[in-house]
Design an enzyme around this catalytic site. Structure first.
Site, PDB file in Angstrom:
ATOM      1  N   ASN B 110       3.372   6.394  11.622  1.00 62.28           N
ATOM      2  CA  ASN B 110       2.021   5.888  11.865  1.00 62.28           C
ATOM      3  C   ASN B 110       2.009   5.214  13.225  1.00 62.28           C
ATOM      4  OD1 ASN B 110       0.014   3.403  11.569  1.00 62.28           O
ATOM      5  ND2 ASN B 110      -0.629   4.887  10.026  1.00 62.28           N
ATOM      6  N   CYS B 141      -7.734   0.641  14.932  1.00 63.77           N
ATOM      7  CA  CYS B 141      -7.528  -0.453  15.884  1.00 63.77           C
ATOM      8  C   CYS B 141      -8.689  -0.512  16.859  1.00 63.77           C
ATOM      9  CB  CYS B 141      -6.270  -0.227  16.693  1.00 63.77           C
ATOM     10  SG  CYS B 141      -4.933   0.457  15.755  1.00 63.77           S
TER      11      CYS B 141
HETATM   12  C1  FMN Z   1      -0.025  -5.121   3.926  1.00 64.12           C
HETATM   13  C2  FMN Z   1      -0.633  -3.863   4.438  1.00 64.12           C
HETATM   14  C3  FMN Z   1      -0.288  -3.370   5.696  1.00 64.12           C
HETATM   15  C4  FMN Z   1      -0.839  -2.197   6.193  1.00 64.12           C
HETATM   16  N1  FMN Z   1      -0.475  -1.716   7.416  1.00 64.12           N
HETATM   17  C5  FMN Z   1      -0.980  -0.532   7.867  1.00 64.12           C
HETATM   18  C6  FMN Z   1      -0.550   0.046   9.098  1.00 64.12           C
HETATM   19  O1  FMN Z   1       0.309  -0.504   9.803  1.00 64.12           O
HETATM   20  N2  FMN Z   1      -1.126   1.210   9.517  1.00 64.12           N
HETATM   21  C7  FMN Z   1      -2.079   1.860   8.762  1.00 64.12           C
HETATM   22  O2  FMN Z   1      -2.561   2.901   9.170  1.00 64.12           O
HETATM   23  N3  FMN Z   1      -2.477   1.354   7.573  1.00 64.12           N
HETATM   24  C8  FMN Z   1      -1.951   0.181   7.123  1.00 64.12           C
HETATM   25  N4  FMN Z   1      -2.359  -0.318   5.898  1.00 64.12           N
HETATM   26  C9  FMN Z   1      -3.353   0.428   5.103  1.00 64.12           C
HETATM   27  C10 FMN Z   1      -2.670   1.277   4.017  1.00 64.12           C
HETATM   28  O3  FMN Z   1      -1.821   2.234   4.563  1.00 64.12           O
HETATM   29  C11 FMN Z   1      -3.731   1.978   3.151  1.00 64.12           C
HETATM   30  O4  FMN Z   1      -4.508   2.841   3.959  1.00 64.12           O
HETATM   31  C12 FMN Z   1      -4.669   1.014   2.468  1.00 64.12           C
HETATM   32  O5  FMN Z   1      -3.969  -0.126   2.033  1.00 64.12           O
HETATM   33  C13 FMN Z   1      -5.420   1.609   1.278  1.00 64.12           C
HETATM   34  O6  FMN Z   1      -4.532   2.059   0.280  1.00 64.12           O
HETATM   35  P1  FMN Z   1      -4.116   1.177  -1.025  1.00 64.12           P
HETATM   36  O7  FMN Z   1      -5.388   0.715  -1.653  1.00 64.12           O
HETATM   37  O8  FMN Z   1      -3.309   2.098  -1.868  1.00 64.12           O
HETATM   38  O9  FMN Z   1      -3.321   0.033  -0.500  1.00 64.12           O
HETATM   39  C14 FMN Z   1      -1.792  -1.499   5.411  1.00 64.12           C
HETATM   40  C15 FMN Z   1      -2.134  -1.989   4.140  1.00 64.12           C
HETATM   41  C16 FMN Z   1      -1.572  -3.143   3.647  1.00 64.12           C
HETATM   42  C17 FMN Z   1      -1.971  -3.633   2.279  1.00 64.12           C
END
Ligand code: FMN
Ligand code: FAD
Ligand code: FAD
Ligand code: FMN
Ligand code: FES
Ligand code: FES
Lengths: 264, 311, 311, 264
Positions: B110, B141
């Site tokens: 990513n 971003c």
């Molecule tokens: C603690 C945390 C850090 C995350 N960091 C990133 C990241 O660095 N890059 C990204 O594209 N998404 C990031 N996300 C988003 C997740 O990859 C995902 O798209 C989002 O949490 C929705 O999925 P979920 O409901 O299963 O968590 C992050 C999510 C969480 C909770």
């Protein structure tokens, strides 16, 4: 460092005061691997309920033979409230042991200072210390907050109690007890005691100040909000005393040398 | 080691899928930011059971992240404002990738940047590096040069980033869409046209909470990204819409924690899914989802998960 | 009845607020679509304890609503696709309003239409009708003439509806914003400029669920509106943003079920709040919120709830 | 029509089979106001958990002296699973009694047909019927699904059981039992029995067909998804036999005359 995700049965859950509970689980793997100062993440929702979503971090209070894993906690919100509703035979999902515990070292004596439920990890810590010239200071708002005194008395040479309202022990804060230990700031200490502190931030800060004057190293156990507890979310950041870097309480800690932390 | 001792996981890791050229043991991936760089979680979740993982978002230069508090729990959800803390591109390659290379699972990186140039530089550097199966472009971003508007909120910007990245890499390029838009299909189509090989959706929804005791936002950053079961209905709706708007594969993300959650996304049109917050709550979630999908397919008597898509 | 027997609720219903000219006993209202026309719920929730209620959205002509299933539970949330079933303007006035007039609480009428003309016609008809304290304009409906795009997703359309309604009524006009947009402050500012007296936000987030047993969307309408605690972080963020972007009062809505939820919204900048899904789950929620706000104010020693706003 | 929002203590919760439970609450106001065929909305989450969010509708199975309020339910998902975990002394928030019950009428005889857990409301119904020439037909997949048979036998002159696998009573569907009652289609019935049916949609449809041929009116108790149960959300729509109009199961029903419903 072995960590386990376990489905544990409750052996016992004892209500010590209105809002403080002593939880005893059967968790052989975790109990065997646990080191003083480590913690576990406990799921609190009942059945297939998804709320509260996150597990709650609790310090390991003690481990016992045949896989007993013990916690001491206060009901402060929804998660701990749900946990307190469970009883013997019920199930709790537990992740642990997690984080870096106390460095036990080889100091000839140790002073363990706990404020409020910060006393929780000190019992298991005291059991692990060697040589055994141990002083434990337990601080609370009132006598109600001083729990499991008899257990602490069994593992330490000396136990001092302080309460803010004077209803038990010395009236005052834990620093009042520290002052009485008569470790003079000026004296050149030949066998410096190891200091361990766990409790509210201002209390730990005060302990650190007391120790700094005496040139003593302090290990503190920190609390932050946590999501995973396993080092993957980076949510549990705390400022390090070194510039623009964060430490992560769940993997770099929860126990730190006080000098590594930015006390703000 | 002798053949009879080798871990025969094939039966446990079905069904294989091809995702925009990336071979996956199964369509279950770990979402970026919720599995670190893999090593942190492997003792609690055998990564070789999964289709793959998407590592924490990598920027050109190491980032310290936001001040604490960074996370806050909400009803069935999690707000995070980690602030994209990461080790930076070079340390990722030298310190994190070597361990990942030894693991038999797909590694997707990513990437994130404040400018089109930053994205392009990272993508270029990753091109041809062994052990990387694909790039996932996080366009949530803010674009510093365009005045802070998120790349993911503007179809033209999103397309531009995609096009430029495609020019410098031969790796499959997956673009990860932000849900904080009026019509996600507009962005999806723009990015598809710009050459994206697949789409990931959704990233987190912008939210906040207030700490009423201390009378201030619960997160130091004020706003944070909402994830977890709470957002599943929104994520599913967007996957449904986008799967019907584009031809390229869609990876469904958002609130998935059980096999039946995953199956909802496959029925909506996803070709693969990612598990995020669920891993934070229960590290074993993804493995349980893999097993659950396999037994669902057995029960339904199908051998391609895409067969369950609702037309 | 003799004076000593009269229900003296004043102490129970503090604090009074003035919302864009509407006098409210307190800043707690029931949200449209979650309290019917009032009479349906009064035995379980004494409406006179509340600031007021916003009745179910009224269209010019009676609407039957969507086929079932119309609702589906999600994690900490509710998806609904009622399809704006309502008795229509004339039956509302003749059958529902007379009962409401006798109740000592503010009545706000939520209105909806498929065209600017329909909105205007309803607003005109409501003008001067006794017992109505304000109009809340639901702009989440699709504009049939503009090809189905929602009024609430287009700043120009939203402003146009607002301007036209303001021309035909002297009642306070509250515009209820949709959260399904990239930047809600753009819509908010457009509507403020067009003359809106206050803003309500948020309406429901577009979501869906799939019934995997029957392999079809859980709602007959496929998509539905997501409400309840799950959406609170998103609603709060939008209220925070909008309260900082406009001068007119903002009514906070979205996932409020406890006094502390409500206080979060006041701290974010809301001048009043509405309770929706919580009433469906527990009819007494709104009354509990009123009591909770009063005791919070006592504890804080303040007499105007707006004092707790975070600057 | 009085409705109450009550916090009720569990008097008893009996597991009748693997997944069928009999819940007895103390709810004097609701019990007093309840009429046969009405239902209640029960909160299932524990403590302050917000998930599952919605209350669950359950028919009133029986009411007893001193405020007993009884339910008979099957664990089918998260909500009923959480409810089943509660025990005596625990608390359940209940809203009720809700909806329009059965019209008791003055027919000289009554036939009550229940399939699966559709039998739940029939006990309270049978108690309320007068005059008392009552036949109850209880249908299930197997003997396990036929619960509280002795209670039903106490309130009815005749109880017939059908099971699909023949493990108890007549092998077949409830219609097999109806056929045996020998109410001939051709016969002009002088004292037509009142027919009441509750159960799966196809079963109720079959009962309605059986009755239609004989010119008998049927009251059915319907189930739909419900959010509020109190008539304010309009979520519980079901097609009426009259054109483009929906009925709302929680306020217009759950009991309807079969002819008012669009059977699809
Ligand atoms: C603690 C945390 C850090 C995350 N960091 C990133 C990241 O660095 N890059 C990204 O594209 N998404 C990031 N996300 C988003 C997740 O990859 C995902 O798209 C989002 O949490 C929705 O999925 P979920 O409901 O299963 O968590 C992050 C999510 C969480 C909770
Ligand atoms: C490493 C570690 C060890 C701990 N050990 C103990 C212990 O042994 N005994 C004990 O009683 N408590 C301990 N705590 C604190 C305990 O985790 C919190 O009290 C608990 O999570 C609150 O959950 P809740 O749902 O009841 O409260 P909530 O309703 O979630 O919140 C109530 C209060 O607790 C705080 N809180 C919520 N979640 C956390 C969290 N994840 N970490 C820290 N604070 C939080 C909130 O900021 C709030 O002020 C420890 C915390 C950490 C990080
Ligand atoms: C008026 C009425 C009276 C009822 N009486 C009884 C009774 O006496 N005994 C009994 O065992 N069951 C009864 N039901 C059905 C009962 O409400 C559902 O089984 C229960 O709500 C399922 O909740 P859950 O969380 O366990 O399942 P979920 O996990 O929510 O869902 C499991 C299954 O139950 C269905 N379901 C979920 N919610 C509802 C709902 N609100 N209404 C209907 N079906 C739903 C779902 O579609 C799904 O198929 C009644 C339903 C209604 C509408
Ligand atoms: C069943 C239901 C019906 C609704 N009907 C309307 C409506 O007619 N007009 C409207 O403006 N909003 C309607 N809403 C939206 C609510 O008024 C409110 O904005 C939304 O539910 C968010 O608040 P909550 O989370 O407190 O429910 C409806 C919501 C629900 C759940
Ligand atoms: S709590 Fe997730 S990294 Fe520490
Ligand atoms: S369930 Fe809400 S109106 Fe019937």
């Amino acid at each position: 460092m072995s960590r386990y995700s376990a489905i544990c049965h409750i052996i016992d859950q004892i209500r010590l005061t209105r809002d403080i509970f002593h939880l005893v689980l059967n968790a052989p793997d975790i109990a065997r691997a646990a080191r003083p100062g480590q913690f576990c993440m406990l799921a609190t929702a009942h059945g297939k309920g998804l709320d509260p979503l996150l597990r709650r971090p609790l310090s390991i209070h003690d481990v016992g033979p045949s896989g007993r894993l013990e916690f001491l906690y206060r009901v402060v919100g929804r998660g701990t409230d749900l946990l307190a509703q469970k009883g013997p035979g019920d199930i709790v999902c537990v992740l642990g042991p997690l984080g870096q515990g106390f460095r036990l070292g080889t100091s000839s004596s140790s002073i363990l200072v706990g404020g409020g439920l910060g006393t929780a990890p000190l019992l298991f810590l005291a059991r692990g210390l060697e040589p055994r010239d141990i002083t434990i200071i337990l601080g609370g708002r009132d006598a109600q907050e001083i729990v499991r005194l008899d257990s602490f008395e069994k593992v330490a040479e000396k136990v001092l109690v302080t309460t803010e309202d004077g209803s038990l022990g010395i009236k005052g804060l834990v620093t009042s007890a520290l002052e009485r230990l008569d470790i003079s700031p000026s004296s050149h200490i030949q066998h410096p005691p190891a200091i361990f502190a766990c409790g509210p931030w201002p209390m730990m800060k005060a302990v650190c100040n007391w120790a700094a004057i005496r040139g003593l190293a302090v290990q503190v156990s920190l609390e932050t909000q946590m999501a995973c507890g396993t080092g993957i979310c980076l949510g549990c950041a705390t400022r390090s005393s070194g510039q623009d870097r964060y430490l992560h309480v769940c993997k770099d800690g929860p126990v730190f040398f006080a000098t590594d932390i930015d006390w703000g | 080691m002798p053949a009879f001792e080798r871990k025969d996981t094939h039966a446990m890791t079905r069904p294989e899928v091809d995702l925009a050229g990336i071979k996956l043991k199964n369509p279950v991936l770990l979402a970026s930011g919720t599995c670190g760089y893999g090593q942190e979680i492997n003792d609690l979740l055998d990564l070789e059971l999964l289709g793959g993982l998407v590592v924490k978002g990598i920027s050109l230069i190491e980032r310290p992240g936001n001040p604490p508090p960074r996370i806050h729990e909400t009803p069935c959800g999690l707000l995070n404002a980690i602030g994209l803390e990461n080790v930076g591109l070079e340390r990722f390659l030298s310190e994190k990738l070597p361990w990942l290379e030894k693991i038999d699972t797909a590694v997707i990186v990513n990437i994130l940047g404040d400018s089109v140039e930053e994205y392009t530089q990272i993508a270029q550097r990753l091109n041809g590096v062994p052990g990387i199966e694909g790039i996932e472009v996080n366009i949530s971003c803010p674009n510093v040069k365009a005045g802070g508007i998120a790349f993911g909120a503007d179809p033209a910007l999103a397309a531009e980033v995609t096009r430029r990245i495609k020019m410098v890499t031969s790796l499959p390029v997956i673009v990860k869409l932000s849900p904080n838009v009026t019509d996600i299909t507009v962005i999806a189509k723009a990015v598809e046209e710009a050459g994206a090989d697949a789409l990931s959706l959704i990233n987190t929804l912008l939210g906040m909470a207030i700490d009423i005791k201390n009378k201030r936002p619960a997160l130091a950053n004020v706003f944070g990204g909402l994830s977890g079961p709470a957002i599943k209905p929104i994520a599913l709706r967007m996957v449904w819409q986008v799967a019907r708007a584009v031809e390229i594969p869609v990876i469904g993300i958002g609130g998935i924690s059980t096999p039946s959650d995953a199956i909802e996304f496959f029925m909506a049109g996803a070709s693969a899914i990612q598990i995020g917050t669920a891993t934070l709550v229960n590290p074993g979630s993804a493995a349980e989802v893999v097993t659950g999908i396999a037994s669902f397919m057995d029960k339904e008597g199908i051998d391609d998960i895409r067969q369950i898509r609702i037309i």
